[in-house]
Design an enzyme around this catalytic site. Structure first.
Site, PDB file in Angstrom:
ATOM      1  N   GLY A  53       1.004  -1.191  -0.012  1.00  0.00           N
ATOM      2  CA  GLY A  53       0.158  -0.063   0.000  1.00  0.00           C
ATOM      3  C   GLY A  53       0.854   1.211  -0.106  1.00  0.00           C
ATOM      4  O   GLY A  53       2.194   1.201  -0.406  1.00  0.00           O
ATOM      5  N   ILE A  54       0.437   2.338   0.583  1.00  0.00           N
ATOM      6  CA  ILE A  54       1.102   3.601   0.604  1.00  0.00           C
ATOM      7  C   ILE A  54       0.944   4.091   1.960  1.00  0.00           C
ATOM      8  O   ILE A  54       0.104   4.030   2.843  1.00  0.00           O
ATOM      9  CB  ILE A  54       0.474   4.581  -0.340  1.00  0.00           C
ATOM     10  CG1 ILE A  54       1.476   6.003  -0.379  1.00  0.00           C
ATOM     11  CG2 ILE A  54      -0.917   5.031   0.113  1.00  0.00           C
ATOM     12  CD1 ILE A  54       0.878   6.789  -1.710  1.00  0.00           C
ATOM     13  N   GLY A  55       2.108   4.750   2.594  1.00  0.00           N
ATOM     14  CA  GLY A  55       2.215   5.478   3.909  1.00  0.00           C
ATOM     15  C   GLY A  55       3.502   4.967   4.441  1.00  0.00           C
ATOM     16  O   GLY A  55       4.719   4.280   3.823  1.00  0.00           O
ATOM     17  N   GLY A  56       3.389   5.094   5.827  1.00  0.00           N
ATOM     18  CA  GLY A  56       4.802   4.824   6.606  1.00  0.00           C
ATOM     19  C   GLY A  56       5.423   3.656   6.783  1.00  0.00           C
ATOM     20  O   GLY A  56       6.614   3.356   6.545  1.00  0.00           O
TER      21      GLY A  56
ATOM     22  N   GLU B  75      -1.800  -3.015  -6.445  1.00  0.00           N
ATOM     23  CA  GLU B  75      -2.921  -2.414  -6.926  1.00  0.00           C
ATOM     24  C   GLU B  75      -2.303  -0.848  -7.158  1.00  0.00           C
ATOM     25  O   GLU B  75      -2.446  -0.289  -8.240  1.00  0.00           O
ATOM     26  CB  GLU B  75      -3.937  -2.307  -5.817  1.00  0.00           C
ATOM     27  CG  GLU B  75      -4.944  -1.188  -5.683  1.00  0.00           C
ATOM     28  CD  GLU B  75      -5.727  -1.255  -4.518  1.00  0.00           C
ATOM     29  OE1 GLU B  75      -6.343  -2.268  -4.565  1.00  0.00           O
ATOM     30  OE2 GLU B  75      -5.622  -0.347  -3.804  1.00  0.00           O
TER      31      GLU B  75
ATOM     32  N   GLY C  56      -8.676  -2.378  -2.323  1.00  0.00           N
ATOM     33  CA  GLY C  56      -8.240  -3.670  -2.976  1.00  0.00           C
ATOM     34  C   GLY C  56      -7.830  -4.438  -1.746  1.00  0.00           C
ATOM     35  O   GLY C  56      -7.474  -5.643  -1.915  1.00  0.00           O
TER      36      GLY C  56
ATOM     37  N   LYS D 107      -7.954  13.717  19.759  1.00  0.00           N
ATOM     38  CA  LYS D 107      -7.506  15.205  19.520  1.00  0.00           C
ATOM     39  C   LYS D 107      -7.433  15.849  20.973  1.00  0.00           C
ATOM     40  O   LYS D 107      -6.855  16.889  21.205  1.00  0.00           O
ATOM     41  CB  LYS D 107      -8.684  15.998  18.961  1.00  0.00           C
ATOM     42  CG  LYS D 107      -8.708  15.584  17.317  1.00  0.00           C
ATOM     43  CD  LYS D 107      -9.978  16.497  16.825  1.00  0.00           C
ATOM     44  CE  LYS D 107     -10.030  16.311  15.240  1.00  0.00           C
ATOM     45  NZ  LYS D 107     -11.179  16.770  14.536  1.00  0.00           N
TER      46      LYS D 107
END
Length: 444
Positions: free
Chosen positions: A218-221, A243, A341, A368
């Site tokens: 996937g995408i990210g850290g 994907e 996906g 928060k």
């Protein structure tokens, strides 16, 4: 008529081209870097003369002018298949609406159920044969074009040309209008430096990756951290079937780790559906003969995924409950992203000979108000389930990786609590006891 003459005959300004949109139409924008910036602006400028125009897109960084110009939504109603950060904020404000989907089914939705009156898609400049390349949205754009009654292409000179295995182009003969946008730099997601948790998670996954493994990221850290670890490792001849292709794969390729030469499907080619990354990444993707884009109905088909032996799938998730249910797209009823996906690759990796699927998350998050919460929860209450407990495989936090496949309810509770943050383990054990999924002999 030759292709250049046909191109000239269909060339319009953005303002002229969007005049074909009428009240009540469904207008589809392309995904991610193929978002039609000039056409979106021109369409928004017709606000006062249009009503109830439905616009559909996904993974668009924004701002989207048809949303920004019309807070009342009397003129434009925007819908997304998968939320970007911008689209998530618009959903929070009630100015964007989410459409559930599984990525492999996207062409099926368009073919059988979805109306597209006008498609607006950004593409690379036309080649000498009359073809435009669908660039980083090749996995989804062709399905939109095939269903559209009318097609407007926005030509962007800055887009990378992504070579394809299938249906990565559109021909001038299929198009109603062409708009030249000049050079608009494609979206480059902000780089997320890996956190300590990301690095630790990556360290737990790395031993499962062997020479010749085919990888989906996937995408990210965590993917960034894993890509860096792989680039520094002794691994060799890795493959790609993913994907979404991003910088992590580029780093592996530049380090000589990603060759695709040991793949059991499409040997020598890294298969992808979408491409999003840095400017350096777009330069690497551009006209790269080692890459091949396919429609998402192919890339994300579990039967196709499974033809890659030793496929390792790595995706992020938000929360997991003690039963093994996984939420990767919502926080309560708040839409964060989408199914995408994930379920496709969890299924396909499990079917692959030697394959494994990993769903990764930090063990906690802080809200928060500064209050820390466990991402491993006793049970869900309103969260959207992305991966059902019956298909959950490896779950990974910075405290370890556990395999839930074939595990009973008490085994799952024990394994998941073992990778929860230590501050929350006693509380989770108490809840597991109340839910009657904890054995007195389980580890404490």
């Amino acid at each position: 008529m030759d292709c250049y003459a046909e191109y000239k005959s269909k060339l319009r300004t953005a303002e002229e081209a969007v005049k074909i949109v009428k009240d009540g139409d469904w207008v589809d924008y392309a995904s991610n870097i193929a978002f039609p910036t000039c056409l979106d602006k021109a369409l928004s400028e017709r606000k006062e003369e249009l009503h109830n125009v439905k616009v559909r897109g996904n993974l668009t960084q924004g701002p989207i002018q048809v949303i920004e110009c019309d807070p009342s939504q009397e003129h434009f109603v925007y819908n997304t298949w998968h939320c970007s950060g911008y689209e998530r904020k618009m959903c929070d404000k009630g100015r964007c609406f989410f459409t559930p989907m599984i990525f492999r089914n996207l062409p099926w939705y368009y073919k059988n159920f979805v109306t597209v009156d006008v498609a607006m898609i950004s593409v690379t400049p036309m080649d000498k044969h009359g073809y435009f390349n669908l660039s980083g949205s090749a996995g989804v754009s062709r399905a939109v074009l095939d269903k559209a009654d009318r097609i407007i292409l926005e030509v962007n000179e800055a887009l990378p040309r992504v070579r394809g295995g299938e249906l990565e182009t559109v021909h001038i003969s299929e198009v109603d209008y062409v708009v030249e946008a000049g050079r608009i730099e494609p979206w480059a997601p902000p780089f997320l430096p890996p956190s300590q948790e990301d690095n630790k998670i990556a360290e737990y996954i790395l031993p499962f990756i062997k020479d010749g493994t085919t990888i989906q990221l996937g995408i990210g850290g965590t993917p960034n951290a894993l890509g860096a670890l792989i680039a520094q490792s002794d691994l060799k001849d890795l493959g790609m079937h993913t994907e979404l292709c991003s910088d992590g794969f580029m780093e592996m390729a530049k380090a000589g780790k990603l060759t695709n030469m040991k793949k059991t499907l499409h040997r020598g080619k890294g298969v992808l559906g979408l491409a999003v990354g840095s400017r350096e990444f777009y330069d690497w993707v551009d006209d790269n003969p080692s890459l091949a884009a396919f429609p998402m109905s192919y890339v994300n088909n579990p039967d196709i995924i499974a033809k890659n032996d030793n496929l390792i799938s790595i995706n992020g998730c938000l929360n997991v409950d003690l039963y093994g249910q996984v939420s990767s797209e919502s926080s309560g009823l708040r839409q964060i992203s989408g199914t995408g996906g994930q379920l496709d690759f969890v299924t396909g990796a499990a079917m692959s000979k030697g394959g494994k699927a990993f769903l990764c998350m930090s063990s906690t998050f802080t809200d928060k108000e500064g209050v820390k919460h466990s991402r491993i929860m006793p049970q869900f209450n309103g969260d959207i389930i992305t991966t059902p407990r019956s298909q959950a495989y490896y779950i990974v936090t910075e405290f370890g990786a556990v395999n839930l496949a074939g595990m009973s309810s008490w085994e799952r509770a024990e394994k998941l609590i073992s990778i929860a943050h230590p501050e929350f383990r006693d509380e989770l054990i108490k809840k597991a006891e109340e839910q009657r999924i904890w054995l007195p002999s389980n580890k404490r």
